[in-house]
Design a protein around this motif. Structure first.
Motif, short mmCIF file in Angstrom:
data_model
loop_
_atom_site.label_atom_id
_atom_site.label_comp_id
_atom_site.label_asym_id
_atom_site.label_seq_id
_atom_site.Cartn_x
_atom_site.Cartn_y
_atom_site.Cartn_z
N GLU A 68 0.80 -1.23 0.00
CA GLU A 68 0.00 0.00 0.00
C GLU A 68 0.83 1.28 0.00
OE1 GLU A 68 -3.29 0.26 -0.21
OE2 GLU A 68 -3.59 -1.90 -0.30
N LEU A 69 2.04 1.21 0.52
CA LEU A 69 2.86 2.43 0.70
C LEU A 69 4.02 2.44 -0.28
CD1 LEU A 69 2.98 2.44 4.61
CD2 LEU A 69 1.22 3.38 3.10
N SER A 70 4.72 3.56 -0.35
CA SER A 70 5.85 3.66 -1.27
C SER A 70 6.89 4.63 -0.74
CB SER A 70 5.37 4.13 -2.65
OG SER A 70 4.80 5.43 -2.56
N SER A 71 8.07 4.53 -1.33
CA SER A 71 9.16 5.47 -1.11
C SER A 71 9.62 5.53 0.35
CB SER A 71 8.75 6.86 -1.62
OG SER A 71 9.84 7.72 -1.73
N ASP A 72 10.07 6.71 0.80
CA ASP A 72 10.64 6.85 2.14
C ASP A 72 9.59 6.62 3.23
OD1 ASP A 72 13.30 7.54 1.29
OD2 ASP A 72 12.50 9.50 0.72
N PHE A 73 8.35 6.99 2.94
CA PHE A 73 7.28 6.75 3.91
C PHE A 73 7.11 5.26 4.15
CE2 PHE A 73 2.51 6.45 4.67
CZ PHE A 73 2.61 6.78 6.02
N GLU A 74 7.14 4.48 3.09
CA GLU A 74 7.04 3.03 3.22
C GLU A 74 8.18 2.48 4.07
OE1 GLU A 74 7.47 -1.04 0.52
OE2 GLU A 74 7.65 0.92 -0.42
N ARG A 75 9.40 2.93 3.79
CA ARG A 75 10.56 2.39 4.50
C ARG A 75 10.50 2.69 6.00
NH1 ARG A 75 15.52 0.10 3.74
NH2 ARG A 75 17.20 0.77 5.13
N VAL A 76 10.14 3.91 6.37
CA VAL A 76 10.13 4.24 7.79
C VAL A 76 9.00 3.50 8.51
CG1 VAL A 76 8.70 6.36 7.65
CG2 VAL A 76 10.39 6.08 9.49
N VAL A 77 7.84 3.35 7.87
CA VAL A 77 6.72 2.62 8.49
C VAL A 77 7.09 1.14 8.67
CG1 VAL A 77 4.34 1.84 8.20
CG2 VAL A 77 4.94 4.22 7.71
N LEU A 78 7.69 0.54 7.65
CA LEU A 78 8.06 -0.88 7.74
C LEU A 78 9.13 -1.11 8.80
CD1 LEU A 78 8.08 -1.99 3.99
CD2 LEU A 78 6.42 -2.62 5.75
N LEU A 79 10.16 -0.26 8.81
CA LEU A 79 11.22 -0.42 9.82
C LEU A 79 10.66 -0.26 11.23
CD1 LEU A 79 14.37 1.41 8.38
CD2 LEU A 79 14.04 -1.04 8.71
N TRP A 80 9.78 0.72 11.38
CA TRP A 80 9.21 0.99 12.69
C TRP A 80 8.30 -0.14 13.16
CZ3 TRP A 80 9.86 3.46 16.96
CH2 TRP A 80 8.80 3.69 17.83
N THR A 81 7.55 -0.73 12.24
CA THR A 81 6.57 -1.76 12.61
C THR A 81 7.25 -3.07 12.97
OG1 THR A 81 4.99 -0.68 11.14
CG2 THR A 81 4.43 -2.89 11.88
N LEU A 82 8.43 -3.30 12.45
CA LEU A 82 9.19 -4.50 12.80
C LEU A 82 9.52 -4.53 14.29
CD1 LEU A 82 11.78 -4.72 9.87
CD2 LEU A 82 10.19 -6.54 10.51
N ASP A 83 9.55 -5.73 14.86
CA ASP A 83 10.09 -5.90 16.20
C ASP A 83 11.54 -5.41 16.19
OD1 ASP A 83 10.01 -7.46 18.91
OD2 ASP A 83 11.83 -8.18 17.89
N PRO A 84 12.02 -4.73 17.26
CA PRO A 84 13.39 -4.18 17.25
C PRO A 84 14.47 -5.19 16.86
CG PRO A 84 12.20 -3.29 19.11
CD PRO A 84 11.29 -4.31 18.47
N ALA A 85 14.38 -6.43 17.34
CA ALA A 85 15.38 -7.44 16.98
C ALA A 85 15.29 -7.81 15.51
CB ALA A 85 15.21 -8.69 17.85
N GLU A 86 14.06 -7.94 15.00
CA GLU A 86 13.87 -8.22 13.56
C GLU A 86 14.40 -7.06 12.72
OE1 GLU A 86 9.81 -10.56 12.77
OE2 GLU A 86 9.51 -8.69 13.84
N ARG A 87 14.16 -5.85 13.20
CA ARG A 87 14.62 -4.66 12.47
C ARG A 87 16.14 -4.65 12.38
NH1 ARG A 87 13.75 -0.36 16.14
NH2 ARG A 87 11.55 -0.48 15.70
#
Length: 315
Positions: A68-87
């Motif tokens: 659903e998302l793209s570009s830098d917004f997609e990257r920050v949302v995905l990184l943030w949503t990951l568990d810290p260890a997974e990230r």
């Protein structure tokens, strides 16, 4: 600089997952709804939301966000949503790839995480990539950087505050001897940096400055263009003053001709729940501009809104 704001009466994870599902439906994505939910939930809450989403819809929230998302917004949302260890596992693996290689990202993970968080990241790495982070770092790096980085990522430091002053004095002297002889890759120097607790290292480096007149990083500037010496200085800064290290990363990311969005995204997403407030204070002290204003001036749209939400300044 404020810390991440989590509403006191936040909805149940099942309600959040239902709202996120609605944000993906219809004509266009409701980015504002995604920001209002994920930008204000802590790591535990985000994990519960992902689980609730999977139970309710049989799908992975991360994959739907990716669609659903793209570009830098997609990257920050995905990184943030990951568990810290997974990230951290994802970032470490990405940092070993040819097109996105960065020994600096590997250094950050090895030296600014707590011992237990580093261990969890290494476990997540093995679970996802079916190999160890140590073997990949050893394979994809070389020379003195590999000689320093592999021990740094392999350690499990003592996290307590106890300090031995006799040890601090003797190891400060040892460090000074090695640096005076330009033996920057000496195994004793690497042993000290890669095994001592942060409290012990701080005592050792304080004694180094008191006894020999210079901060250790000043003595490690013999050749400003030497990449290994730069890396060694980064390691000492990460281990003793991570907020100074990250404030500089942000300054370089924001003050360039064209923003380094990957660096900006990485620092905000990985430090928002750790020490972003202290990083912001250090940033303002060094640059005379509040970090949130610098971010707002240098970014735009939903990407800007999400970064400011993580920084606690989206009002």
């Amino acid at each position: 600089m404020a810390t991440l704001k989590v509403p006191p009466n936040f909805p149940a994870p099942s309600e959040d997952s239902e709202q996120l599902r609605k944000a993906f439906q219809g004509w266009g994505t409701n980015e504002a709804l995604i920001i209002s939910i994920l930008g204000h939930r802590n790591a535990v809450q985000r994990k519960l939301i992902r689980e609730a989403y999977n139970v309710a819809y049989g799908e992975d929230l991360l994959k739907d966000l990716d669609k659903e998302l793209s570009s830098d917004f997609e990257r920050v949302v995905l990184l943030w949503t990951l568990d810290p260890a997974e990230r951290d596992a994802f970032l470490a693996n990405e940092a070993t790839k040819k097109l996105t290689f960065s020994h600096w990202v590997l250094l950050e993970i090895a030296t600014t995480r707590s011992s237990i968080d580093l261990l969890k990241a290494k476990q997540a790495y093995q679970s996802r990539f079916k190999k160890s982070i140590e073997e990949d770092i050893a394979y994809y790096t070389s020379g003195d950087i590999r000689k320093l980085l592999v021990p740094l990522v392999s350690t499990y430091r003592y996290e307590g505050e106890e300090v031995s002053m006799p040890l601090a004095k003797s190891e400060a002297k040892l460090l000074h001897e090695k640096i005076s002889k330009k033996a920057y890759n000496d195994e004793e120097l690497i042993r000290i940096l890669s095994t001592r607790s942060r409290a012990q290292l701080a005592a050792t480096l304080n004694h180094y400055k008191d006894e020999f007149g210079n901060a250790i990083n000043k003595d490690l500037k013999a050749d400003p263009k030497d990449e290994y010496l730069k890396f060694l200085r980064g390691a000492t800064k990460c281990l003793t003053f991570p907020e100074k290290y990250f404030a500089k990363v942000l300054r370089l990311a924001i003050n360039r001709l064209g923003t380094d969005e990957w660096a900006l995204t990485r620092v905000v997403a990985t430090r928002a729940e750790v020490d972003l407030q202290r990083i912001g204070e250090e940033y303002q002290r060094r640059n005379s501009v509040p970090l949130d204003r610098a971010i707002a001036n240098d970014t735009s749209g939903d990407y800007k809104k999400f970064l400011l939400a993580l920084a606690g300044h989206d009002d």
